[in-house]
Structure formats: C-alpha cells, structure tokens
Scaffold this active site. Structure first.
Site, PDB file in Angstrom:
ATOM      1  N   GLU A 152      -3.189  -8.629   2.637  1.00 27.01           N
ATOM      2  CA  GLU A 152      -3.673  -9.214   3.885  1.00 27.01           C
ATOM      3  C   GLU A 152      -5.188  -9.070   4.049  1.00 27.01           C
ATOM      4  O   GLU A 152      -5.786  -9.688   4.925  1.00 27.01           O
ATOM      5  CB  GLU A 152      -2.944  -8.581   5.078  1.00 27.01           C
ATOM      6  CG  GLU A 152      -3.383  -7.181   5.463  1.00 27.01           C
ATOM      7  CD  GLU A 152      -2.832  -6.067   4.595  1.00 27.01           C
ATOM      8  OE1 GLU A 152      -3.097  -4.888   4.905  1.00 27.01           O
ATOM      9  OE2 GLU A 152      -2.133  -6.362   3.592  1.00 27.01           O
ATOM     10  N   CYS A 168       0.839  -1.191   0.000  1.00 26.57           N
ATOM     11  CA  CYS A 168       0.000   0.000   0.000  1.00 26.57           C
ATOM     12  C   CYS A 168       0.886   1.257   0.000  1.00 26.57           C
ATOM     13  O   CYS A 168       1.652   1.466  -0.934  1.00 26.57           O
ATOM     14  CB  CYS A 168      -0.987  -0.036   1.171  1.00 26.57           C
ATOM     15  SG  CYS A 168      -2.340   1.163   0.980  1.00 26.57           S
ATOM     16  N   HIS A 206      -4.037  -4.184  -0.510  1.00 24.86           N
ATOM     17  CA  HIS A 206      -3.746  -4.854   0.760  1.00 24.86           C
ATOM     18  C   HIS A 206      -3.872  -6.364   0.572  1.00 24.86           C
ATOM     19  O   HIS A 206      -4.980  -6.897   0.613  1.00 24.86           O
ATOM     20  CB  HIS A 206      -4.728  -4.399   1.851  1.00 24.86           C
ATOM     21  CG  HIS A 206      -4.498  -3.011   2.323  1.00 24.86           C
ATOM     22  ND1 HIS A 206      -3.574  -2.697   3.295  1.00 24.86           N
ATOM     23  CD2 HIS A 206      -5.067  -1.833   1.957  1.00 24.86           C
ATOM     24  CE1 HIS A 206      -3.584  -1.399   3.515  1.00 24.86           C
ATOM     25  NE2 HIS A 206      -4.478  -0.852   2.708  1.00 24.86           N
TER      26      HIS A 206
END
Length: 202
Positions: free
Chosen positions: A184, A79, A182
C-alpha cells in the site's frame, strides 16, 4: 467481500484505502462471523511479533484463521502480518506463530543497517500468478528488523530482495500468501501486486 482483520496491531487505514481504490468490497473487522463470510482475508500488522500474536489470541482470531485457511480461503499477510504466518519468531525472545507456512523469523545481522527501511528492488525466484506482471528490479517499500529464514525458499518464495542476505519479499503456498514490504506504500508495483491478489480471489 475482503475482511481486513482488525486485531489492534495494524496499518488498517492504508491497506483499506489501497484495496478500495481497486474497487474491492472491503471491511475492517474483528467479527468472527464476518471473517467467515468473507471471500478473502487480509492480515496486516506493524509492531512486535509477540504483541500481535497475543492480540490474535485475545480476540479469539487464531482458530478462525486456522479454520478459514483449512477450507481454502485466500489469506494474505502484510509486513508483520506475513511474519505471523510462520512457525516461530525470535524477536525479543522465542514466540510461536500461526504455522501456516514453514520458516522462522530472525533478526538481521549487525553487518547491515537495522531496520531494513526504505526502497529495495525485487528479484524473481519463482513464477506465480500473484507476481506475474512484476519485472525484475522493481522497487517496493520495506520497514522491518526481522526477516524470514526458510528451508522452503525454492518452493514458497516468489520474490526476494538482497539486503546482505536474500530477504523473502513475497511468499505463497496454496491459498496462503505474504508480502514482507508494504504494497500500500509501494507505488505502482504495490498496486500491481494487489491487483494480482484481486484476480486470484475472483
């Protein structure tokens, strides 16, 4: 061991948890010696570009990152962390980045809703081990108002998304990697990408 760099601007817990789920030895740290000892470095980040660069300087991390990149250690920015890898950002001014990769960070035009927030699909630009098992059209989760413009799109951009312009989503040059979204928070696609990174640093 993977060092997730703690410089006061980051989604550290989510990144740490995602990497731990892949059975990786992970440490969140700002300790220069531990970063030097790590096998790979993750540079996360949320917030403003200038604040992030100021914090890297304040924590004396810029020289450490430069040294580790120079010796070939894998570094991945996530990011805002990806944006910091480039030469300059025009977020609320003009600010120098780490210059590990060529390009500038610019704001989306007013022709699209800003920020670019939510799920968007990926398009393949270039083959690479980091993105080897990612199918055309898979979705990942973005939250950003600025994006990468680079003259090295053909060479350095692996995957991109369409948001009025081609938005570089995954980049790579030598031992430096970046993901604008992102991973994750990007379900199975994000996990696959992190697994690929795991394979790259074995």
């Amino acid at each position: 061991m993977i060092a997730v760099v703690d410089y006061g601007v980051g989604n550290l817990k989510n990144v740490y948890t995602a990497l731990k789920k892949l059975d990786l030895d992970v440490m969140v740290t700002s300790d220069l010696y531990k970063i030097d000892d790590a096998d790979a470095i993750v540079l996360p980040g949320v917030g403003a570009f200038k604040d992030a660069m100021d914090n890297l300087i304040q924590y004396d991390l810029v020289a450490s990152l430069e040294k580790n990149v120079k010796i070939g250690k894998p570094l991945i920015g996530i990011c805002l962390g990806m944006q910091l890898l480039f030469e300059k950002s025009y977020e609320d001014g003009s600010w120098d980045g780490l210059s590990f990769l060529e390009g500038e960070i610019v704001r989306f035009s007013n022709d699209v809703k800003v920020p670019h927030m939510g799920w968007n699909n990926l398009c393949r630009n270039k083959e690479h081990k980091l993105t080897s098992n990612i199918e055309e059209g898979e979705y990942v989760y973005f939250v950003h108002s600025y994006y990468l413009q680079t003259k090295r799109f053909v060479d350095d951009v692996l995957l991109y998304s369409d948001y009025g312009v081609k938005v570089p989503a995954v980049v790579a040059k030598d031992n430096v990697y970046g993901m604008q979204f992102h991973p994750e928070k990007s379900s199975t696609t994000g996990i696959k990408l992190l697994e690929n990174f795991k394979e790259l640093i074995k």
